[in-house]
Design an enzyme around this catalytic site. Structure first.
Site, PDB file in Angstrom:
ATOM      1  N   GLU A 127      62.332  29.144  69.522  1.00 55.70           N
ATOM      2  CA  GLU A 127      61.109  28.418  69.205  1.00 55.70           C
ATOM      3  C   GLU A 127      61.408  27.447  68.088  1.00 55.70           C
ATOM      4  O   GLU A 127      62.130  27.794  67.142  1.00 55.70           O
ATOM      5  CB  GLU A 127      60.024  29.391  68.725  1.00 55.70           C
ATOM      6  CG  GLU A 127      59.536  30.334  69.784  1.00 55.70           C
ATOM      7  CD  GLU A 127      58.514  31.320  69.239  1.00 55.70           C
ATOM      8  OE1 GLU A 127      57.936  31.092  68.155  1.00 55.70           O
ATOM      9  OE2 GLU A 127      58.287  32.338  69.926  1.00 55.70           O
ATOM     10  N   GLU A 190      54.284  26.074  75.742  1.00 57.32           N
ATOM     11  CA  GLU A 190      53.309  27.168  75.729  1.00 57.32           C
ATOM     12  C   GLU A 190      51.967  26.683  75.204  1.00 57.32           C
ATOM     13  O   GLU A 190      51.875  26.084  74.127  1.00 57.32           O
ATOM     14  CB  GLU A 190      53.824  28.347  74.871  1.00 57.32           C
ATOM     15  CG  GLU A 190      52.807  29.480  74.809  1.00 57.32           C
ATOM     16  CD  GLU A 190      53.369  30.818  74.372  1.00 57.32           C
ATOM     17  OE1 GLU A 190      54.594  30.949  74.185  1.00 57.32           O
ATOM     18  OE2 GLU A 190      52.550  31.752  74.233  1.00 57.32           O
TER      19      GLU A 190
HETATM   20  O1  KIV Z   1      58.681  36.106  74.336  1.00 59.27           O
HETATM   21  C1  KIV Z   1      58.180  35.669  75.386  1.00 59.27           C
HETATM   22  O2  KIV Z   1      57.741  36.432  76.263  1.00 59.27           O
HETATM   23  C2  KIV Z   1      58.091  34.232  75.559  1.00 59.27           C
HETATM   24  C3  KIV Z   1      57.336  33.717  76.736  1.00 59.27           C
HETATM   25  C4  KIV Z   1      55.876  33.806  76.462  1.00 59.27           C
HETATM   26  C5  KIV Z   1      57.741  32.337  77.109  1.00 59.27           C
HETATM   27  O3  KIV Z   1      58.586  33.499  74.766  1.00 59.27           O
END
Ligand code: KIV
Length: 273
Positions: A127, A190
């Protein structure tokens, strides 16, 4: 568990990052689902999905925490190694847990190389905003395939004021462009408006994979436990639950408890000798 986990999965040609690029060029939607253990990994691979994500959502849907922030590198490696053994065909992607992408390129390379070496996965997801582009570039230069993740970044939930739609199109576009320019092979979007996801998908030259981002992304990702009805909290509106596995397991457990209580289990068939 009373029986061994069964034979190893049959060898199959592994989906690669190049296959995802080819899917985008061909206009074939990419599917990605999370998995955290042997059974969910086996089920996801058998269903023919392109990618299996060992998400840091493990902290929420498996461990019952209220955010993904508590997930640790050791936990991601533990779950990633199990899923990587269970999945023979799909590309396995493991999340880099908070805050390792914020501690500089060297720390990120150390953490991601551990993930690759100790789990056997094929890629990492991180991220970040445009501020993490140098970290993505450093990882890619080290030969580590990186999937970016922009928009709602659950690791930043407290800064973002909750799990909410991210509406600033300029910021979303800048973050996604920065991830792609730094060498990310795909970017998760997201919780962003459909129009923003469509514009970003048109602007990038790598696949976008949406969650709560509408139908115009190159692919879609869902959390296994949401899709399968195993999340106990209310699921977001963008989730479609395909089966109520929680209700089915709960009913089976109740029947078994009743059978035990009336001495109907074990019966002759389940009694040895
Ligand atoms: O950790 C996760 O499940 C994710 C998804 C929501 C893309 O990053």
């Amino acid at each position: 568990m009373t029986t061994p986990p069964g034979p190893q999965p049959a060898p199959a040609r592994r989906v690669t990052v190049l296959d995802l690029a080819a899917a985008r060029r061909a206009g074939r939607p990419i599917s990605m689902v999370t998995a955290y253990d042997w059974p969910t990994g086996r089920l996801a691979d058998a269903a023919g999905v392109d990618c299996v994500l060992v998400g840091d959502s493990v902290a929420m849907v498996v461990a019952g925490r209220s955010s993904t922030i508590p997930a640790t590198l050791e936990q991601m490696i533990y779950h990633g190694e199990i899923v990587s053994r269970a999945v023979a065909r799909a590309l396995v992607v493991v999340d880099l847990p908070f805050p390792l992408q914020h501690l500089g390129v060297r720390t990120a390379i150390e953490a991601c190389s551990r993930i690759l070496k100790e789990t056997g996965c094929q890629a990492v997801k991180l991220e970040g905003t445009a501020g993490q582009a140098d970290v993505i570039a450093g990882l890619v230069a080290a030969g580590i395939p990186v999937m970016g993740h922009v928009g709602l970044r659950p690791q930043a939930v407290h800064q973002l004021g909750g799990y909410r739609l991210q509406r600033d199109v300029d910021v979303l576009m800048a973050d996604a462009r920065a991830a792609a320019a730094a060498g990310a092979f795909a970017v998760v979007l997201e919780c962003v408006p459909r129009s923003a996801a469509a514009a970003i998908t048109a602007a990038l030259d790598v696949p976008t994979i949406g969650i709560g981002a509408g139908p115009d992304c190159d692919g879609q990702v869902l959390v296994m436990h949401d899709l399968a009805g195993l999340s106990f909290d209310r699921v977001p509106r963008f989730v479609r639950s395909y089966v109520d596995a929680g209700a089915a397991i709960g009913a089976a457990l109740e029947r078994w408890r009743q059978d035990v209580e009336r001495r109907d289990f074990p019966g002759a068939a389940e009694t040895l000798g």
